[in-house]
Design a protein around this motif. Structure first.
Motif, PDB file in Angstrom:
ATOM      1  N   ALA A 116       0.836  -1.204   0.000  1.00 31.09           N
ATOM      2  CA  ALA A 116       0.000   0.000   0.000  1.00 31.09           C
ATOM      3  C   ALA A 116       0.870   1.254   0.000  1.00 31.09           C
ATOM      4  O   ALA A 116       1.913   1.300   0.661  1.00 31.09           O
ATOM      5  CB  ALA A 116      -0.926  -0.007   1.207  1.00 31.09           C
ATOM      6  N   ARG A 117       0.437   2.272  -0.737  1.00 32.23           N
ATOM      7  CA  ARG A 117       1.182   3.516  -0.859  1.00 32.23           C
ATOM      8  C   ARG A 117       0.258   4.711  -0.612  1.00 32.23           C
ATOM      9  O   ARG A 117      -0.933   4.651  -0.912  1.00 32.23           O
ATOM     10  CB  ARG A 117       1.793   3.635  -2.268  1.00 32.23           C
ATOM     11  N   PRO A 118       0.815   5.816  -0.074  1.00 35.70           N
ATOM     12  CA  PRO A 118      -0.004   7.010   0.132  1.00 35.70           C
ATOM     13  C   PRO A 118      -0.728   7.424  -1.151  1.00 35.70           C
ATOM     14  O   PRO A 118      -0.141   7.409  -2.234  1.00 35.70           O
ATOM     15  CB  PRO A 118       1.016   8.073   0.563  1.00 35.70           C
ATOM     16  N   GLY A 119      -1.996   7.756  -1.005  1.00 38.60           N
ATOM     17  CA  GLY A 119      -2.818   8.136  -2.156  1.00 38.60           C
ATOM     18  C   GLY A 119      -3.677   7.012  -2.679  1.00 38.60           C
ATOM     19  O   GLY A 119      -4.674   7.258  -3.375  1.00 38.60           O
ATOM     20  N   ASP A 120      -3.318   5.755  -2.376  1.00 41.80           N
ATOM     21  CA  ASP A 120      -4.137   4.625  -2.810  1.00 41.80           C
ATOM     22  C   ASP A 120      -5.542   4.724  -2.217  1.00 41.80           C
ATOM     23  O   ASP A 120      -5.733   5.257  -1.109  1.00 41.80           O
ATOM     24  CB  ASP A 120      -3.510   3.296  -2.368  1.00 41.80           C
ATOM     25  N   ARG A 121      -6.508   4.182  -2.929  1.00 40.05           N
ATOM     26  CA  ARG A 121      -7.891   4.199  -2.473  1.00 40.05           C
ATOM     27  C   ARG A 121      -8.264   2.851  -1.858  1.00 40.05           C
ATOM     28  O   ARG A 121      -7.762   1.795  -2.268  1.00 40.05           O
ATOM     29  CB  ARG A 121      -8.851   4.506  -3.618  1.00 40.05           C
ATOM     30  N   ILE A 122      -9.167   2.896  -0.883  1.00 39.11           N
ATOM     31  CA  ILE A 122      -9.663   1.707  -0.195  1.00 39.11           C
ATOM     32  C   ILE A 122     -11.061   1.397  -0.718  1.00 39.11           C
ATOM     33  O   ILE A 122     -11.979   2.216  -0.573  1.00 39.11           O
ATOM     34  CB  ILE A 122      -9.728   1.920   1.333  1.00 39.11           C
ATOM     35  N   LEU A 123     -11.227   0.224  -1.328  1.00 41.59           N
ATOM     36  CA  LEU A 123     -12.519  -0.170  -1.894  1.00 41.59           C
ATOM     37  C   LEU A 123     -13.081  -1.380  -1.152  1.00 41.59           C
ATOM     38  O   LEU A 123     -12.324  -2.246  -0.715  1.00 41.59           O
ATOM     39  CB  LEU A 123     -12.382  -0.524  -3.381  1.00 41.59           C
ATOM     40  N   VAL A 124     -14.392  -1.420  -1.035  1.00 40.44           N
ATOM     41  CA  VAL A 124     -15.096  -2.618  -0.568  1.00 40.44           C
ATOM     42  C   VAL A 124     -16.170  -2.944  -1.597  1.00 40.44           C
ATOM     43  O   VAL A 124     -16.599  -2.070  -2.359  1.00 40.44           O
ATOM     44  CB  VAL A 124     -15.725  -2.418   0.838  1.00 40.44           C
ATOM     45  N   ASN A 125     -16.618  -4.201  -1.615  1.00 42.49           N
ATOM     46  CA  ASN A 125     -17.544  -4.605  -2.676  1.00 42.49           C
ATOM     47  C   ASN A 125     -19.015  -4.629  -2.262  1.00 42.49           C
ATOM     48  O   ASN A 125     -19.846  -5.149  -2.993  1.00 42.49           O
ATOM     49  CB  ASN A 125     -17.164  -5.982  -3.244  1.00 42.49           C
ATOM     50  N   GLY A 126     -19.329  -4.037  -1.091  1.00 40.57           N
ATOM     51  CA  GLY A 126     -20.745  -3.967  -0.743  1.00 40.57           C
ATOM     52  C   GLY A 126     -20.986  -3.860   0.742  1.00 40.57           C
ATOM     53  O   GLY A 126     -20.075  -3.567   1.532  1.00 40.57           O
ATOM     54  N   TYR A 127     -22.239  -4.097   1.131  1.00 39.65           N
ATOM     55  CA  TYR A 127     -22.674  -3.940   2.513  1.00 39.65           C
ATOM     56  C   TYR A 127     -21.835  -4.797   3.463  1.00 39.65           C
ATOM     57  O   TYR A 127     -21.599  -5.980   3.215  1.00 39.65           O
ATOM     58  CB  TYR A 127     -24.139  -4.330   2.648  1.00 39.65           C
ATOM     59  N   LEU A 128     -21.468  -4.205   4.575  1.00 40.11           N
ATOM     60  CA  LEU A 128     -20.575  -4.841   5.543  1.00 40.11           C
ATOM     61  C   LEU A 128     -21.340  -5.328   6.768  1.00 40.11           C
ATOM     62  O   LEU A 128     -22.365  -4.752   7.147  1.00 40.11           O
ATOM     63  CB  LEU A 128     -19.490  -3.851   5.972  1.00 40.11           C
ATOM     64  N   GLY A 129     -20.824  -6.385   7.387  1.00 37.18           N
ATOM     65  CA  GLY A 129     -21.355  -6.863   8.656  1.00 37.18           C
ATOM     66  C   GLY A 129     -22.539  -7.800   8.570  1.00 37.18           C
ATOM     67  O   GLY A 129     -23.026  -8.270   9.601  1.00 37.18           O
ATOM     68  N   ASP A 130     -22.990  -8.130   7.359  1.00 40.13           N
ATOM     69  CA  ASP A 130     -24.187  -8.962   7.221  1.00 40.13           C
ATOM     70  C   ASP A 130     -24.012 -10.341   7.853  1.00 40.13           C
ATOM     71  O   ASP A 130     -24.918 -10.842   8.521  1.00 40.13           O
ATOM     72  CB  ASP A 130     -24.544  -9.140   5.738  1.00 40.13           C
ATOM     73  N   ASN A 168     -17.541 -10.773   7.882  1.00 43.16           N
ATOM     74  CA  ASN A 168     -18.140 -10.876   6.551  1.00 43.16           C
ATOM     75  C   ASN A 168     -17.633 -12.160   5.917  1.00 43.16           C
ATOM     76  O   ASN A 168     -16.526 -12.608   6.210  1.00 43.16           O
ATOM     77  CB  ASN A 168     -17.717  -9.699   5.674  1.00 43.16           C
ATOM     78  N   GLU A 169     -18.427 -12.748   5.039  1.00 44.70           N
ATOM     79  CA  GLU A 169     -17.982 -13.939   4.323  1.00 44.70           C
ATOM     80  C   GLU A 169     -18.150 -13.802   2.815  1.00 44.70           C
ATOM     81  O   GLU A 169     -17.984 -14.764   2.082  1.00 44.70           O
ATOM     82  CB  GLU A 169     -18.705 -15.180   4.827  1.00 44.70           C
ATOM     83  N   GLY A 170     -18.467 -12.590   2.369  1.00 47.67           N
ATOM     84  CA  GLY A 170     -18.563 -12.344   0.937  1.00 47.67           C
ATOM     85  C   GLY A 170     -18.140 -10.931   0.597  1.00 47.67           C
ATOM     86  O   GLY A 170     -18.541 -10.378  -0.425  1.00 47.67           O
ATOM     87  N   LYS A 171     -17.301 -10.351   1.458  1.00 44.84           N
ATOM     88  CA  LYS A 171     -16.851  -8.983   1.254  1.00 44.84           C
ATOM     89  C   LYS A 171     -15.331  -8.912   1.287  1.00 44.84           C
ATOM     90  O   LYS A 171     -14.683  -9.580   2.091  1.00 44.84           O
ATOM     91  CB  LYS A 171     -17.430  -8.056   2.325  1.00 44.84           C
ATOM     92  N   LEU A 172     -14.791  -8.082   0.417  1.00 45.18           N
ATOM     93  CA  LEU A 172     -13.353  -7.896   0.349  1.00 45.18           C
ATOM     94  C   LEU A 172     -13.001  -6.432   0.548  1.00 45.18           C
ATOM     95  O   LEU A 172     -13.816  -5.532   0.335  1.00 45.18           O
ATOM     96  CB  LEU A 172     -12.793  -8.418  -0.972  1.00 45.18           C
TER      97      LEU A 172
END
Length: 368
Positions: free
Chosen positions: A192-206, A300-304
């Motif tokens: 990871a480097r400064p400026g990189d973006r953090i993405l998730v693929n959907g609703y969390l905690g389900d 989560n079991e279907g989120k990255l």
């Protein structure tokens, strides 16, 4: 898995077909007994009638003590071998959106895929409590078989142990996975480097909320379902759209908070996420408010969580949202410069900031 990969996988297992000897023993007892782990006729009946019947494939059907896989075929799919193993001890074993069998397959497939690997083979070792209903075991094994087929992987070897009443809680499952990493993919939290973006693929905690609610201790009525899913197809889409992706991790125990802290520590950078951008269902928010839980730590079991260079973030997000498992994908924050090394914080909806630290202990026991 694309057509070429499917053909390659068929080639890996096809060589064993001529040696296949599917056995036809039938299980008579409606309950699992200690005899089913004794190595004799009862054990053969259990393996043949429950496991071989569901998982049948040429490599498994030889019933050797190991799966035999040609190395030349593996080498055609990538330049490195990926291996992983995990154990699954969830309560309850059936929950809205999944069960321990589906969880075991998806969890191991995902552990391979987040490293950039194409998952190919799984093992299945089970520890079963004496007295378990055979039909309950069949449901779990059928779920594993269905999930593996949908993911394009084969369960090629395994083990069965029976323990006395009270020695385990119904059933424990261990799965190991083998995959091949595509060339030119180098993923790691330290990248990871400064400026990189953090993405998730959907609703969390389900998943965490669904499992806790399924226990019935709180007597709450909620439509929350586990997000349990195999993510390798989604990850392939992500890597094609954003080949510079630095890191991917499925946010299981400890939720996204634990993953973000691992990134910050390994990369010696900071991370800032925005509460307003973090996707949470209203049902999960309300559930956590009632019980005093923090959804950032829910499993989560279907989120990255993916760390993507800023220049590729828009393309990555578009690709994720075009996939069925990424329709609610979001850009939730960024990697910060070295002055924030090792720290994760969240911009709250009230305009302040709060530290998101590593979880101490467990919010929820036995959720994966």
């Amino acid at each position: 898995m694309n057509v070429t990969q499917e053909k390659s996988l068929a080639g890996l297992t096809g060589s064993a077909a001529k040696d296949s000897r599917i056995r036809r023993s039938k299980l008579a007892s409606p309950l699992i007994t200690l005899a089913h782990g004794g190595g004799g006729k009862a054990m053969r009946e259990l393996i043949d009638d429950v496991f071989i019947d569901a998982f049948s494939n040429p490599t498994l059907n030889t019933l050797e003590d190991q799966a035999r896989i040609p190395l030349a075929e593996l080498a055609r799919l990538g330049d490195r071998l990926a291996m992983t193993t995990d154990s699954y001890v969830i309560d309850p074993i059936f929950f809205p959106g999944g069960d321990i069998g589906k969880l075991a397959v998806c969890g191991t497939v995902n552990d391979l895929a987040v490293g950039g690997a194409t998952p190919l083979y799984l093992t299945c070792a089970v520890i079963i409590e004496e007295g378990m209903q055979v039909e309950t075991l069949r449901r779990i094994v059928a779920s594993m078989a269905e999930t593996a087929r949908a993911a394009g992987v084969s369960i090629v070897t395994g083990d069965t142990k029976i323990v006395g009443r009270g020695s385990c809680d119904k059933i424990f499952i261990n799965t190991a996975g083998v995959g091949v990493i595509r060339q030119n993919h180098q993923l790691g939290a330290n990248r990871a480097r400064p400026g990189d973006r953090i993405l998730v693929n959907g609703y969390l905690g389900d998943h965490g909320a669904a499992v806790l609610n399924a226990r019935g201790d709180m007597h709450l009525s909620s439509p929350i379902q586990s997000d349990c899913a195999a993510l390798h197809g989604l990850i392939s889409v992500l890597l094609a759209a954003a080949p510079g992706t630095r890191f991917i991790r499925d946010a299981t125990r400890g939720g996204i908070a634990s993953v973000l802290n691992e990134i910050a520590e390994a990369s010696a950078c900071g991370i800032e996420i925005a509460e307003a951008a973090t996707p949470l269902r209203q049902e999960v928010k309300g559930f956590c408010e009632i019980l005093g839980l923090d959804p950032l730590y829910l499993a989560n079991e279907g989120k990255l969580v993916a760390v993507v260079p800023e220049a590729e973030a828009a393309a990555a997000l578009q690709a994720l949202r075009a996939h069925p498992l990424g329709r609610e994908a979001a850009d939730i924050g960024a990697v910060l410069a070295d002055g924030h090394a090792g720290r994760v914080h969240m911009q709250t909806v009230f305009g302040g900031k709060r530290i998101v630290d590593m979880l101490i202990g467990e919010q929820l026991p036995r959720i994966c």
